[in-house]
Every structure is written in structure tokens, then in C-alpha cells.
Write a protein that holds these residues in place. Sequence first.
Motif, PDB file in Angstrom:
ATOM      1  N   LEU A  99     -13.998  42.128 -29.578  1.00 12.43           N
ATOM      2  CA  LEU A  99     -12.783  41.779 -28.847  1.00 12.43           C
ATOM      3  C   LEU A  99     -13.097  41.302 -27.432  1.00 12.43           C
ATOM      4  CD1 LEU A  99     -10.345  44.649 -29.891  1.00 12.43           C
ATOM      5  CD2 LEU A  99     -10.308  42.273 -30.651  1.00 12.43           C
ATOM      6  N   LYS A 100     -14.218  41.758 -26.869  1.00  7.35           N
ATOM      7  CA  LYS A 100     -14.583  41.379 -25.504  1.00  7.35           C
ATOM      8  C   LYS A 100     -15.328  40.051 -25.449  1.00  7.35           C
ATOM      9  CE  LYS A 100     -13.980  43.636 -22.366  1.00  7.35           C
ATOM     10  NZ  LYS A 100     -12.847  43.642 -21.436  1.00  7.35           N
ATOM     11  N   GLU A 101     -15.518  39.423 -26.610  1.00  4.07           N
ATOM     12  CA  GLU A 101     -16.252  38.157 -26.628  1.00  4.07           C
ATOM     13  C   GLU A 101     -15.500  37.065 -25.875  1.00  4.07           C
ATOM     14  OE1 GLU A 101     -17.815  34.753 -29.805  1.00  4.07           O
ATOM     15  OE2 GLU A 101     -16.345  36.268 -30.414  1.00  4.07           O
ATOM     16  N   SER A 102     -16.216  36.278 -25.131  1.00  4.42           N
ATOM     17  CA  SER A 102     -15.651  35.102 -24.467  1.00  4.42           C
ATOM     18  C   SER A 102     -16.692  33.996 -24.522  1.00  4.42           C
ATOM     19  CB  SER A 102     -15.277  35.417 -23.015  1.00  4.42           C
ATOM     20  OG  SER A 102     -14.714  34.281 -22.399  1.00  4.42           O
ATOM     21  N   HIS A 103     -16.464  33.056 -25.411  1.00  2.63           N
ATOM     22  CA  HIS A 103     -17.416  31.973 -25.632  1.00  2.63           C
ATOM     23  C   HIS A 103     -16.786  30.671 -25.147  1.00  2.63           C
ATOM     24  CE1 HIS A 103     -20.528  29.616 -27.614  1.00  2.63           C
ATOM     25  NE2 HIS A 103     -19.586  28.873 -28.174  1.00  2.63           N
ATOM     26  N   ALA A 104     -17.280  30.147 -24.027  1.00  2.00           N
ATOM     27  CA  ALA A 104     -16.699  28.930 -23.450  1.00  2.00           C
ATOM     28  C   ALA A 104     -17.819  28.004 -22.975  1.00  2.00           C
ATOM     29  CB  ALA A 104     -15.778  29.275 -22.280  1.00  2.00           C
TER      30      ALA A 104
END
Length: 346
Positions: free
Chosen positions: A282-287
Motif C-alpha cells: 500500500l505504501k508503494e509509489s512508483h513514478a
Amino acid sequence: MNISILYALAAAALFGASTPLAKLLGLNLSPILLAGLLYMGSGLGLSVARLIRDRGWRPSGLTAAEWPWLIGAIAFGGILGPVALMFGLTSTSGATASLMLNLESVLTAVLAWVVFKENADRRIVLGMLAIVAGGVLLAWPQGAVHAQGWTGPLLVALACACWAIDNNLTRKVSASDALFIAGVKGLCAGLVNCSLALSLGASLPQMTVLGPTLIVGFLGYGISLVLFVLALRGLGSARTGAYFSTAPFLGAAIAILLLGESVTASFWAASLLMGLGVWIHLKESHAHEHEHQALLHRHRHVHDEHHQHDHEFEWDGTEPHSHEHQHTPMRHSHAHFPDIHHRHKH
């Protein structure tokens, strides 16, 4: 939270609930026949739901290029996988089989990353390992484990490999009608497993047992698979498989609530590991900056930054809606998952 994550967790909850529900209803059937009837309930229920939704029969909407992917998914996931599992269970203990079934999410992720080039960073790998470790701990045998041959476990592992292939092939058609995809897979798997069970001497149960079995199949296999396909559409194979592997834990939690089963130390330890894995995901942030290639496909959508197109028909402004539409090449940067619009190289 991304809606696709909720789809994946809801799919896991419904699938996990099918075992305690079957136990609660007293469905004392042969494993092969039970699997066949659960799949049949899925296929029949979803087919009826699709007929009601569409007010009659409508074409599937799959393109010629998508049919080979769906046929492959049905062959591996609806036919080869269940048959391999049922034969494997005849010479494998329940505890060993439960442990081996954790291979499905691992193999799904490996295929997604190695063969289909789906993106995964260190956080996703760690989260998946925590979830799988929780599943292993939950299924770990509490008593003595008797020696057994390799044939049964190898067949269970083969079933997991078949379902891993199925998950990745289904991802290729996940933009299409989820009711059709899940319904046809359920019908094929139901026909194969029921035919196998009847040929081995099983007989259909009374309607008082048959009815509840089909209903459990419709919910735990059918609606669950529809939600799984929707999750594949938004998350890709590896992440959806990781979330779905919480099903044994959710099934155990439902059994505790409905059947009053005892709570063990391994259950709480598995809860912590699975909760940790889900939290990491849930804490993933792929940008990053990425480029969209030209793409023509059909799915339900709203007119966000990825769907700025003209309509060749009179549109009343209703969203979401579904029609064939063209994506033009575009380059931009934002946080994203490996969904149907973000299957690019890194």
C-alpha cells in the motif's frame, strides 16, 4: 487507496470464504466433484448475470488478437490446473498441499517479471515475500508429518504453475468484459472437473446439497474471479497475485467468526506477516517519466488524462462508458501501477 487493491482483497476474501462456507453447509462431496460444481456454479451464475446485464446475448467484444490469450488461460487455469491439483491431492497430505499452494503467487510474480517484463521494485518483492511467509506459517502442519513420495507434491506444484500462467495470460485480456472472461473460464473448468468426477464413479448430490454448492461457487469462485480480473486490469499480475494470496488468512478468519474455531499462535503470527506485506504494498509509489505508445482497445473508462479522445457516435456525457477508442502517443510523469495503460519498459 486504489480501487483495484480493494478488488484484489475482496476477491481473496470471497475465495477464502468458500472453504469455511462449504464446511458450514456440510458439503461432503468428493474433491473433484466439489471443485467441478463450484466452478459450474461460477460459470452458470456469471452467464445469467451477463444475460441480465446485457438484456440478452451480446458478443464478447474480444478482438481476434485476444482470443489466443483467453483460450490459453482457460486451458491452463480452468482445465490443466484443477486436474493436476485433484490428482496431486490423492497422494499428498492436506498440510503439504496447503504449503505448496503458496507457490502460485510466487510463480505468478516470477513469470510477470521475467517473461512479461512487468515492473517490480524492492518494496513489492519484500511485500510479496512477507505475504507468502504468512501463508506458509498459516498452513504449516501442527502435528507429525508423514513421509510421502514426490509425485503428489510435484502435481500440486504443476497446478500452481498452471494457475500462474493463467494469471499472466488473463492479464493480457483484462481490459475486456470481466463477466465474460470469468464466466467462460468457470463453465470450462466446471465441465472438465464434473466429467472427470462422474467418470471416476461419483454421482450428483441431492438438490438440497447441489443448490448451496452452486451458490458458494458463484460467490467464492465466480464473483471472486470477476474482481480478480478487474484487479489485474489495474494492478498487473504480480501485485494482484500477492494481494490474492491473503485468501487462506481471510478464510481462516471467517472460519473463526462463523464456525467458532480456535485461534492459534500461528494465526496471529501469519496475521502480522500478511498485514506487513499488504502495508508495504500500500505504501508503494512508483513514478517516473514514461511514454505511451499508440493503442486501440475497449474497456470502461472516464475521460481522464489517458482518455482524451473524440467519439464517433453521439455521446450524452455519461461516465464511465465503454467503447473502442484510440490512445495517441504521449509522454508524461505520474505515479502509476503496471495497469492496462502502463505496460512499458523501464
